[in-house]
Design a protein around this motif. Structure first.
Motif, PDB file in Angstrom:
ATOM      1  N   VAL A  29       0.919  -1.244   0.162  1.00 18.98           N
ATOM      2  CA  VAL A  29      -0.057  -0.062  -0.008  1.00 18.98           C
ATOM      3  C   VAL A  29       0.843   1.161  -0.127  1.00 18.98           C
ATOM      4  O   VAL A  29       1.804   1.408   0.750  1.00 18.98           O
ATOM      5  CB  VAL A  29      -0.912  -0.070   1.112  1.00 18.98           C
ATOM      6  CG1 VAL A  29      -1.571   1.395   1.295  1.00 18.98           C
ATOM      7  CG2 VAL A  29      -2.133  -1.117   1.123  1.00 18.98           C
ATOM      8  N   VAL A  30       0.808   2.061  -0.988  1.00 18.67           N
ATOM      9  CA  VAL A  30       1.532   3.464  -0.911  1.00 18.67           C
ATOM     10  C   VAL A  30       0.344   4.558  -0.969  1.00 18.67           C
ATOM     11  O   VAL A  30      -0.539   4.538  -1.765  1.00 18.67           O
ATOM     12  CB  VAL A  30       2.236   3.439  -2.306  1.00 18.67           C
ATOM     13  CG1 VAL A  30       3.281   4.765  -2.179  1.00 18.67           C
ATOM     14  CG2 VAL A  30       3.242   2.325  -2.344  1.00 18.67           C
ATOM     15  N   SER A  31       0.447   5.512  -0.074  1.00 20.04           N
ATOM     16  CA  SER A  31      -0.553   6.473   0.040  1.00 20.04           C
ATOM     17  C   SER A  31       0.189   7.920  -0.411  1.00 20.04           C
ATOM     18  O   SER A  31       1.250   8.289   0.405  1.00 20.04           O
ATOM     19  CB  SER A  31      -0.905   6.491   1.569  1.00 20.04           C
ATOM     20  OG  SER A  31      -1.848   7.515   1.593  1.00 20.04           O
ATOM     21  N   GLY A  32      -0.331   8.741  -1.224  1.00 18.84           N
ATOM     22  CA  GLY A  32       0.174   9.770  -1.503  1.00 18.84           C
ATOM     23  C   GLY A  32       0.009  10.097  -3.085  1.00 18.84           C
ATOM     24  O   GLY A  32      -0.889   9.329  -3.609  1.00 18.84           O
ATOM     25  N   ILE A  33       0.694  10.912  -3.763  1.00 22.94           N
ATOM     26  CA  ILE A  33       1.717  11.995  -2.967  1.00 22.94           C
ATOM     27  C   ILE A  33       0.983  12.986  -2.421  1.00 22.94           C
ATOM     28  O   ILE A  33       0.220  13.760  -3.315  1.00 22.94           O
ATOM     29  CB  ILE A  33       2.816  12.280  -3.971  1.00 22.94           C
ATOM     30  CG1 ILE A  33       3.611  11.088  -4.527  1.00 22.94           C
ATOM     31  CG2 ILE A  33       3.802  13.497  -3.502  1.00 22.94           C
ATOM     32  CD1 ILE A  33       4.659  11.409  -5.589  1.00 22.94           C
ATOM     33  N   ASN A  34       1.015  13.402  -1.386  1.00 25.01           N
ATOM     34  CA  ASN A  34       0.337  14.228  -0.503  1.00 25.01           C
ATOM     35  C   ASN A  34       0.998  15.915  -0.952  1.00 25.01           C
ATOM     36  O   ASN A  34       1.957  16.129  -1.107  1.00 25.01           O
ATOM     37  CB  ASN A  34       0.396  14.344   0.907  1.00 25.01           C
ATOM     38  CG  ASN A  34      -0.625  15.278   1.686  1.00 25.01           C
ATOM     39  OD1 ASN A  34      -1.669  15.280   1.578  1.00 25.01           O
ATOM     40  ND2 ASN A  34       0.176  16.251   2.441  1.00 25.01           N
ATOM     41  N   SER A  35      -0.135  16.642  -1.210  1.00 26.24           N
ATOM     42  CA  SER A  35       0.387  18.065  -1.549  1.00 26.24           C
ATOM     43  C   SER A  35       0.575  18.958  -0.105  1.00 26.24           C
ATOM     44  O   SER A  35      -0.032  19.172   0.493  1.00 26.24           O
ATOM     45  CB  SER A  35      -1.020  18.930  -2.096  1.00 26.24           C
ATOM     46  OG  SER A  35      -1.150  18.152  -3.466  1.00 26.24           O
ATOM     47  N   GLY A  36       1.975  18.839   0.032  1.00 24.35           N
ATOM     48  CA  GLY A  36       2.413  19.397   1.393  1.00 24.35           C
ATOM     49  C   GLY A  36       2.836  18.451   2.212  1.00 24.35           C
ATOM     50  O   GLY A  36       2.631  17.090   2.294  1.00 24.35           O
ATOM     51  N   ALA A  37       3.686  18.890   3.106  1.00 25.90           N
ATOM     52  CA  ALA A  37       4.528  17.971   4.167  1.00 25.90           C
ATOM     53  C   ALA A  37       3.732  17.286   5.356  1.00 25.90           C
ATOM     54  O   ALA A  37       2.611  17.983   5.466  1.00 25.90           O
ATOM     55  CB  ALA A  37       5.550  18.548   4.720  1.00 25.90           C
ATOM     56  N   ASN A  38       4.131  16.172   5.582  1.00 24.21           N
ATOM     57  CA  ASN A  38       3.400  15.519   6.922  1.00 24.21           C
ATOM     58  C   ASN A  38       4.568  15.340   7.958  1.00 24.21           C
ATOM     59  O   ASN A  38       5.212  14.254   7.986  1.00 24.21           O
ATOM     60  CB  ASN A  38       2.477  14.291   6.641  1.00 24.21           C
ATOM     61  CG  ASN A  38       1.046  14.702   6.110  1.00 24.21           C
ATOM     62  OD1 ASN A  38       0.383  15.296   6.708  1.00 24.21           O
ATOM     63  ND2 ASN A  38       0.783  14.118   4.752  1.00 24.21           N
ATOM     64  N   LEU A  39       4.781  16.167   8.508  1.00 23.76           N
ATOM     65  CA  LEU A  39       6.206  16.065   9.466  1.00 23.76           C
ATOM     66  C   LEU A  39       5.677  16.372  11.067  1.00 23.76           C
ATOM     67  O   LEU A  39       4.489  16.727  11.304  1.00 23.76           O
ATOM     68  CB  LEU A  39       6.857  17.372   9.307  1.00 23.76           C
ATOM     69  CG  LEU A  39       7.297  17.423   8.023  1.00 23.76           C
ATOM     70  CD1 LEU A  39       8.286  18.798   7.647  1.00 23.76           C
ATOM     71  CD2 LEU A  39       8.557  16.283   7.550  1.00 23.76           C
TER      72      LEU A  39
END
Length: 262
Positions: free
Chosen positions: A96-106
């Motif tokens: 499972v690959v989730s993304g690519i999100n627009s903006g960081a998740n830090l």
């Protein structure tokens, strides 16, 4: 970590996100991963950022096929992965690959992130589930489609070279800096922030009071980890490194637990 989980044969890859099925990040990711096997996209019909691992329990979910191996769901990111892994298809997924999100998740962002929540629904896969986010200015702009393509190619290459072997119920949270100047990659710890900025109160045109959630707090360094030469995800992105953080479902503080039960 030893990179020793190889994708030696064609695999079934589930791709999800929280920005919606038509977002540029998920389209670039699906395209880049197709050489590895069958790629199936199951994602929310519209943006569902900030939904974390929420599941929809008060109404039925309706997957709609919008293209070959592409499905839009009237639910959350976690719904999409849950459906896909529990009977929506007559085959099983390997990754499972989730993304690519627009903006960081830090740092603390992972508590709220729908991108990370979708990856956590894939935590029982034979390979570690991956959450991928693209940092940098204006990543939501349509002018940055090529940036997503480059980031997606980085994810492809990372998978091909071999995924780190992780304990059960762990995932990888990957943040990619501005793709124009990537200096390498770092395995990092999940950073933390100061308290969020205050909420903003306004009055709408009909005289009703409304509130805006405040901006996230600033990153805070951990001197103990820095002394051990382990950097945070914030440090990696600030210094143009891809940040790869192993995170887990079990949030128990075992040191404190043991002291309480002694």
């Amino acid at each position: 970590m030893d990179l020793n989980i190889k994708m030696e044969h064609a695999v079934n890859i589930l791709v999800a996100n929280d920005d919606g099925v038509f977002a540029p990040g998920i389209q670039a990711l699906a395209k880049a991963l197709k050489p590895l096997g069958r790629v199936v996209v199951v994602a929310p019909e519209s943006e569902r950022s900030g939904y974390s691992s929420a599941l929809t329990l008060d109404r039925p979910l309706r997957p709609v096929q919008v293209a070959q191996d592409v499905w839009a769901v009237n639910g959350t990111p976690a719904d999409c992965v849950y459906l896909s892994m529990n009977g929506m298809f007559d085959f099983e997924f390997d990754l499972v690959v989730s993304g690519i999100n627009s903006g960081a998740n830090l740092g603390d962002d992972v508590l709220y992130s729908g991108t990370v929540g979708a990856a956590f629904e894939g935590r029982l896969m034979k390979h570690p589930a991956i959450a991928v986010s693209l940092a940098g200015p204006n990543v939501r702009s349509h002018e940055h489609v090529e940036d997503y393509a480059q980031a997606a190619q980085w994810v492809h290459d990372f998978i091909v070279q071999g995924l780190p072997e992780l304990p059960a119920r762990h995932i990888l949270n990957i943040n990619i800096p501005d793709v124009a100047d990537i200096q390498g990659m770092l395995y990092t710890y999940q950073g933390r922030r100061t308290q969020s900025k205050p909420i903003t109160s306004q009055v709408d045109p009909r005289g009703r009071q409304v509130f805006w959630i405040g901006l996230a707090g600033e990153a805070v360094a951990d001197p103990v980890k820095q002394a051990a030469n382990i950097q945070s995800d914030f440090f990696a992105i600030a210094n143009k490194y891809v940040s790869i953080t192993p995170i887990q479902m079990d949030a128990t503080n075992y040191t404190l637990l043991n002291s309480l039960v002694d």
